[in-house]
Design an enzyme around this catalytic site. Structure first.
Site, PDB file in Angstrom:
ATOM      1  N   CYS A 520      17.570  -5.293  -1.758  1.00  0.00           N
ATOM      2  CA  CYS A 520      18.484  -4.664  -0.808  1.00  0.00           C
ATOM      3  C   CYS A 520      17.750  -3.569  -0.058  1.00  0.00           C
ATOM      4  O   CYS A 520      16.803  -2.988  -0.572  1.00  0.00           O
ATOM      5  CB  CYS A 520      19.651  -4.028  -1.543  1.00  0.00           C
ATOM      6  SG  CYS A 520      20.566  -5.174  -2.563  1.00  0.00           S
ATOM      7  N   HIS A 698       0.236  -9.969  -0.916  1.00  0.00           N
ATOM      8  CA  HIS A 698       1.416 -10.321  -1.710  1.00  0.00           C
ATOM      9  C   HIS A 698       1.034 -10.908  -3.057  1.00  0.00           C
ATOM     10  O   HIS A 698       1.863 -11.021  -3.940  1.00  0.00           O
ATOM     11  CB  HIS A 698       2.292 -11.322  -0.947  1.00  0.00           C
ATOM     12  CG  HIS A 698       2.807 -10.764   0.336  1.00  0.00           C
ATOM     13  ND1 HIS A 698       2.147 -10.938   1.534  1.00  0.00           N
ATOM     14  CD2 HIS A 698       3.878  -9.992   0.610  1.00  0.00           C
ATOM     15  CE1 HIS A 698       2.820 -10.304   2.483  1.00  0.00           C
ATOM     16  NE2 HIS A 698       3.864  -9.727   1.958  1.00  0.00           N
TER      17      HIS A 698
END
Ligand code: GLN
Ligand code: ZN
EC number: 2.1.1.14
Length: 758
Positions: A520, A698
């Site tokens: 979020c 990543h």
């Protein structure tokens, strides 16, 4: 008049879903625990919506990870690599597709994820192959309908429509026209509708948001055939479109054989009259009148004046709803105890938006008198916002009025500047640098928590951050990086950090919005004219520069990204807000320059994201987005080097605009595509310097020297070596030092190999 909602935030008031998911993934709790948390949230959210006055409970908007992935599962669309593995639960198959791993089953590579239209929500991309065998493979939706019925709600299930599903999917393996899959998909949808009808469902919402896009003729034509096929299953279909105007798809949308149509009456307000004129008299029209994409209170008076004649014309056939799913706004303003009363009075989050719907309906059906007090309070709040001195700052207005083309122009063209910069910095061929952040370690996060909680004083916090910067600079010195950075230890987030220091920005405590899966974000709220009361980064950068003889790179977030990742004002064009931010950044850049920082990076990872959904909006957007960047950066001397950085981007169709930004150096993400993204730059003959990212930050893997050398050699076939930099794909904040140090050591070695000094 019926009130309904297209979708509701999933996470819960305290992000219960996030924590339940992460605990399940870690193996700290079992599936039952996760599923019962999810069920509890659904019940609570239906209750909230019923209490707000909605007549129907939307079912199927909830997803543990993503609603597009739910659809893939329902349709039996599991790519082959997820099909093996006996005994893996449906739940773990689902998470393997989303994340590549789950508590059971072998790890494999996850499905791709990409942005949901022009929102910051990311969906899991359906993989489509010519031999995909669609079949009804999950009863999840049906189970949730029963769940809602058992709890006494009247469910309105929502499905992602077959055409939008295919449009959002990606062909894997052999190329083919994915529209060919439609006939295979429709029987499954028909079967679902049959089951829903058997459960006694009256209305089903089918989302076809692609109707607001520029669609090829074949796709437009496919709509009619598809909805003919799904017709007359003794339930009623409400076809929902949102995120924009229907334009050339308007008549098509109005004429489909369905019982109702929902349109976005915020972004598409202007065309509602045309919708009314084209809609058959038996159909329901659901108007999305409350903005589901922003957090401002609705102007109820203005809206009522507009709605009244429509209501008179349609009577019971008029439904009201938010413009789109409320997934894209925070849950409940009531939780924001930290906002001052005035700002608070200007806002509406998901729960408050549903209240607005109820008030509108009441005013229309029972007369304004029945809600007079609420309407007056609404008008009062809007009035204070309109005249507030916190919103309208005359000094900012004066500066905005004084922006001239000269402010957007560097003194000399790139070739001149490059000479001046070479003279000043004397960098070797293939200079090495990083994108800005170094690991945000548990220590850093703890120091920040303690500082915010008052357990660490400002002096202590400052010292802790300086120590981190010192460490980062030492590491870079030892590694031999040519252009070091200070590491961004003091920044919680690249937008929030600046927003907190700028006037015109506000922050919420719990204003979370789902970005993807359990992740979020808490977008700042830009409520007023933006300005910079004091310098924001100069002290940190100057401190870092004092520790090294190498040129320290200053680090800022660009105007478009600052805008794109915030909730923005709806009372002035986005362009104006971007320019105000750009002016604040311009001051910061000039202060950095004056403090001896000769290389300054202005990050614009969200530059491409800002592109409007319709092609004809691209040009105006790109024009002001480029200008905003230039306004921020063009004030510096020739021998000050401006960098920009963009990840998550494709460039081929916006190359002229990337070049027009006129950064001296651009660093981009390229390693995951094996330098493919760089091709756009060579084909365009991009004139300035480029740092194509040579390793994927990543991944925790340490990139090998020869793989990076190979990538740089590939790059130098297309771009002259004098204009190439060596750097990672993006910032390193999510990594650990133990990964970063060996990775960067290899990267520096790459430069030596290329220079022939290894
Ligand atoms: N300077 C930022 C960092 O390194 C850039 C982040 C980004 O591009 N998303 O973290
Ligand atoms: Zn990046």
């Amino acid at each position: 008049m019926r009130l309904h909602n297209l979708g509701f935030p999933r996470m819960g008031a305290n992000r219960e879903l996030k924590f339940a998911l992460e605990s399940y993934w870690k193996g700290d709790s079992d599936a039952d625990k996760l599923l019962s948390t999810a069920q509890g949230l659904r019940q609570r959210h239906w209750n909230i919506q019923q209490q707000a006055g909605l007549d129907l409970a939307t079912v199927g908007d909830f997803a543990l990870y993503d609603h597009v992935l739910n659809t893939s599962l329902m349709l039996g669309n599991l790519p082959p690599r997820f099909q093996q593995g006996q005994g893996i639960s449906e739940l773990d198959q689902y998470f393997r597709m989303a994340r590549g791993r789950a508590p059971t089953g072998e790890p494999t590579f996850a499905c791709e994820m990409t942005k949901w239209f022009d929102t910051n929500y990311h969906y899991i991309v359906p993989e489509l192959a010519a031999d995909t065998d669609f079949h009804l493979a999950s009863t999840l939706l049906l189970d949730q309908v029963k769940e809602a019925q058992a709890a006494g709600f009247t469910p309105k299930p929502v499905l992602l429509g077959p055409l939008s599903y295919l449009w959002l999917g990606k062909v894997k393996g052999q190329e083919f026209d994915k529209l060919e899959l439609l006939p295979l998909l429709l029987p499954v949808y028909a079967e679902v509708l049959q089951h829903l009808a058997a459960l006694g469902v009256e209305w089903v919402q089918i989302d076809e948001p692609i109707l607001v896009l520029d669609l090829p003729l074949a796709w437009q034509n496919a709509f009619e055939a598809a909805y003919n096929h799904l017709q007359a299953r003794n339930l009623k279909v409400l076809l929902a479109t949102y995120f924009g105007e229907l334009r050339d798809n308007l008549r098509l949308a109005c004429n489909l054989p369905v019982a109702g149509l929902h349109v976005d009456a915020v972004r598409g307000r202007e065309e509602v009259t045309r919708v009314l004129d084209n809609l058959s008299t038996y159909k329901v029209l659901s108007l999305g009148v409350v903005d589901g994409r922003n957090i401002w209170k609705t102007d109820l008076h203005a809206l009522l004046a507009w709605l009244e004649p429509i209501h008179q014309r349609l009577g019971e056939r008029l439904w009201l709803a938010p413009s789109c799913s409320l997934l894209h706004v925070p849950l409940d303003l009531q939780a924001e105890t930290g906002l001052d009363a005035e700002l608070h009075s200007w806002l509406a989050f998901a729960v408050q938006k549903l209240d607005e719907l109820r008030i509108l309906a009441q005013a229309l059906t029972q007369g304004y008198g029945s809600v007079r007090a609420v309407l007056e309070a609404n008008q009062q709040a809007l009035h204070t916002r309109k005249v507030s001195e916190r919103v309208h700052n005359p000094a900012v207005a004066r500066r905005m009025a004084s922006i001239s083309p000269a402010l957007l122009q560097r003194t000399s063209a790139y070739p001149e500047r490059a000479k001046a910069q070479q003279q000043r910095f004397d960098l070797p061929l293939y200079p090495t640098t990083t994108i800005g952040s170094f690991p945000q370690t548990p220590d850093i996060r703890k120091a920040r928590r303690d500082f915010k909680a008052g357990e660490l004083d400002a002096v202590g916090y400052h010292a802790a951050m300086q120590a981190e910067i010192r460490h980062a600079v030492e590491v870079q010195e030892q590694l031999g990086l040519d252009v070091p950075v200070h590491g961004e230890a003091e920044r919680n987030d690249m937008v929030e950090y600046f927003g907190e220091q700028l006037d015109g920005y506000a922050f919420t405590r719990l204003g979370w919005v789902q970005s993807y899966g359990s992740r979020c974000v808490k977008p700042p709220i830009i409520y007023g004219d933006v300005s910079r009361p004091v310098a924001m980064t100069v002290e940190w950068s100057a401190y870092a520069q004092s520790l090294t003889a190498k040129p320290m790179k200053g680090m800022l977030t660009g105007p478009v990204t600052m805008l794109q990742w915030s909730f923005v004002r709806d009372d002035q064009p986005r362009r104006d807000t971007a320019f105000q931010i750009a002016l604040a950044l311009r001051d910061e850049i000039l202060d950095l320059e004056a403090a001896g920082i000769g290389i300054i990076q202005v990050d614009e990872p969200a530059f491409r994201e800002g592109l409007p959904l319709r092609k004809d909006g691209w040009k105006p957007y790109l024009q002001w987005a480029v200008e905003a960047f230039r306004l921020s950066a063009a004030g510096v001397r020739d021998d000050t080097q401006i960098h920009t950085h963009m990840c998550y981007s494709e460039f081929n169709d916006i190359m002229p605009d990337i070049a027009a930004m006129d950064a001296d150096v651009i660093t981009i993400e390229t390693s995951r595509s094996d330098m493919e993204l760089l091709e756009a730059f060579s084909e365009f003959a991009y004139p300035n310097e480029i740092g194509p990212g040579v390793y994927d930050i990543h991944s925790p893997n340490i990139p090998a020297v020869d793989s990076m050398v190979r990538m740089m050699q590939k790059a130098s076939r297309d771009i002259p070596p004098q204009r190439l930099w060596v750097n990672p794909d993006c910032g390193l904040k999510t990594r650990q030092w133990a990964e970063v140090i060996p990775a960067l050591a290899n990267m520096v070695e790459v430069a030596r190999v290329l220079r022939g000094t290894a």
